[in-house]
Design a protein around this motif. Sequence first.
Motif, short mmCIF file in Angstrom:
data_model
loop_
_atom_site.label_atom_id
_atom_site.label_comp_id
_atom_site.label_asym_id
_atom_site.label_seq_id
_atom_site.Cartn_x
_atom_site.Cartn_y
_atom_site.Cartn_z
N SER B 26 -49.05 19.08 16.94
CA SER B 26 -48.23 19.27 18.14
C SER B 26 -47.87 20.74 18.31
O SER B 26 -47.93 21.28 19.41
N LYS B 36 -44.77 20.68 27.27
CA LYS B 36 -44.45 19.28 26.98
C LYS B 36 -44.06 18.56 28.26
O LYS B 36 -43.23 19.06 29.03
N ARG B 39 -43.36 11.44 26.96
CA ARG B 39 -43.91 10.53 25.94
C ARG B 39 -44.94 9.61 26.57
O ARG B 39 -44.93 9.39 27.78
N TRP B 40 -45.80 9.07 25.72
CA TRP B 40 -46.76 8.09 26.20
C TRP B 40 -46.93 7.02 25.14
O TRP B 40 -46.65 7.23 23.98
N THR B 114 -46.59 12.40 22.27
CA THR B 114 -46.14 13.32 23.31
C THR B 114 -47.30 13.76 24.18
O THR B 114 -48.44 13.87 23.71
N GLN B 115 -46.97 14.04 25.44
CA GLN B 115 -47.98 14.48 26.40
C GLN B 115 -47.75 15.95 26.74
O GLN B 115 -46.62 16.37 26.95
N TYR B 116 -48.84 16.72 26.79
CA TYR B 116 -48.75 18.14 27.11
C TYR B 116 -49.65 18.48 28.28
O TYR B 116 -50.66 17.82 28.51
N GLN B 122 -54.85 17.95 30.39
CA GLN B 122 -53.70 17.19 29.90
C GLN B 122 -54.05 16.69 28.50
O GLN B 122 -55.12 16.10 28.31
N ARG B 124 -52.77 14.52 25.08
CA ARG B 124 -51.80 13.59 24.49
C ARG B 124 -52.07 13.51 23.01
O ARG B 124 -53.19 13.24 22.59
N GLY B 126 -50.84 11.62 19.51
CA GLY B 126 -50.02 10.46 19.12
C GLY B 126 -50.40 9.90 17.77
O GLY B 126 -51.47 10.19 17.22
N GLU B 142 -55.75 12.47 23.08
CA GLU B 142 -56.46 12.28 24.35
C GLU B 142 -56.55 13.64 25.04
O GLU B 142 -55.55 14.34 25.14
#
Lengths: 421, 222
Positions: B26, B36, B39-40, B114-116, B122, B124, B126, B142
């Motif tokens: 991260s 940031k 969340r996903w 977390t998604q960035y 984009q 993700r 996790g 992702e």
Amino acid sequence: MHRMAIDATPAEASREAPPKQVAMAMELLGQAARLIADIRLGADRFLEALFLSAEPHQSNKPLDLIRKEESAMKQHLEDLRNIGRQLEDSGVLNEALISRSNSWGLHMPLVCPDGAVVAYAWKRQLAGQAGASAVDRTRLALKSFLEQKRRFFPHLDIESVPKRHCVTQPSVVDDHEDSSYYKSLMDILIGLENESQDMKVLAYERLDWLKRSSSLPSSVNEDSIETSVGHTYPGANKLKLGPLGTVPADKIAVIELFIPSVLRAVISLHPAGSTSPDAVSFFSPDEGGSYLHARGVSVYHVFRCVTEYSNMALQYFLGIKMETALFFLLQWVKSYQTLFTKACSKCGRVLSVDRQSALILPPVLRPYRKMLTTGHISLILNAERRCAWIEDDLSEMPAEAWRRWQFLPIRWKSYLSILVE
Amino acid sequence: MPMKWVLHWHPNTGTTVNSQILNEISLCVECINGVKEGRWKAVLTFYRPILRDQALAAEFPRDFLGLSLPEEPNKYYFILRGQRIVLEADSSIQVIMDKLQSYKSRVSLNFEGTQYRLGDFQVRVGKVVPSHSENMRGIVMEVEYLPISSTEKCRQIMAEFVDILQEALSKRSLPGQFMHIEPNFAEYGLLDHYTSQHTAIQYATVMAQLIATVQQVQPMRN
């Protein structure tokens, strides 16, 4: 009123600062002028009274007038004498103060031998300074403008055509397509559609484009995979649809170039039906909405960068020759078919960090200058990215420069306002 | 739908995943200007048929997966990897299965993180944890390129972006690396245009990889 040469400087005048002296002198001169006017008026009344007395059937009226006027005139003349004395004392009526060193560069108002009052010397001096600064400012403004013109529009200076960009790969040469062949709008569009299998060329009237852009799906779902010509979306019957031939040539105002899975370019023509484009913008093939027009901006960085760059290319093509601008612009847009697949010719990668914006971008630059220096149209297969700019390529006009150009008119407004003052 | 790659973390032989590795990843994404966003969470479920006659169990496919994705809250996806079948259904199918008592959930795993946002990309990041446990089983990432949706056109871009990420990660000397296995979408009957069904297949592939990895360390309990 006669002048007297007096060398002694009056005590009270030396106490005041020069600007105050000048102000007081101006005031006294003003009073003197008013008194002189009153005296003139009095003289007129005298003459009137005399004229009246010449007429028959008059009583003591003219005599009263004369007496009244005589007392008034005496007073005026007395006041004038007083003012004259004060002016003499302050040095207005002689040249004593001119050579003073502490006059702050200001000259006292002076009554010349021929009676002219040089009362505005100091004002003229300040005006002179203002004039000088306006000249300086204009000079600076002109210098700045020429410098920016040289930087942003180097093609307008004939000597500065760059020779740096070489085509490193053999380019596709189409011998039969001479630029002079394409005279009319329809010729250009149909020719373009015929030579490219992947690209769809569609033409619209201006208002029809608005309907079309609003109906484009903003998030793609499986139903819209066949969006290329747009036969399937609702309202198709109401619109004069894009395919060439359905819209009369003299009404075409918006051209859409759709390269499936790569991009959608929107070009606006002004006036409608002509071959002179006035705006171009790039969007993702999945974007839709009323913000999709020739002056709109994509939500994606890559297409935003390409749009910024395309505006420079457009200006370049228009600057060279307006009639062929559309043709070259369309050819240049066509070179973006490989936007996501062709590696940058400078660093060899499809994706890299752009130094200016810290974004990760594919090669967004396609050179446009070389297109016009050759006699026939060669498709430029070089792809470049902004990473090359900062080193040596100022002639490629960084997007930041374009941004600065967009702000230039605002600064010019302030220059113009200074000149007008 | 924008093109997406789902990558899984392949730990070096003899090591396991832990939350420290996840934190490092991260941080790495944030270092390359990732912003940031939130969340996903995705949920993958292994189903098994509820049968009266257990002898029939052999006729049913071994791994019947169900997947819910955060970008499609109203849909539920089924994947049969062996038969190369992917199906998109309404999210109420889970209720239906429950009422019909046809299939039962065997194991459920959460993919959450977390998604960035990095410009047009984009990302993700996790962890993979079973639903009722805190035991981290794996790490997924992702990567999505938002402007275009073509699987073919995007391939080079995605590959180079992953290279950029791997390069950034390699500086932190982590015990492992991300790997991407591209499933053959055509076998599932899918087109070049990317959809959530493509994502579902990628998750199923990743799951298979995670199982293989975990089984190297310890046999997976049902």
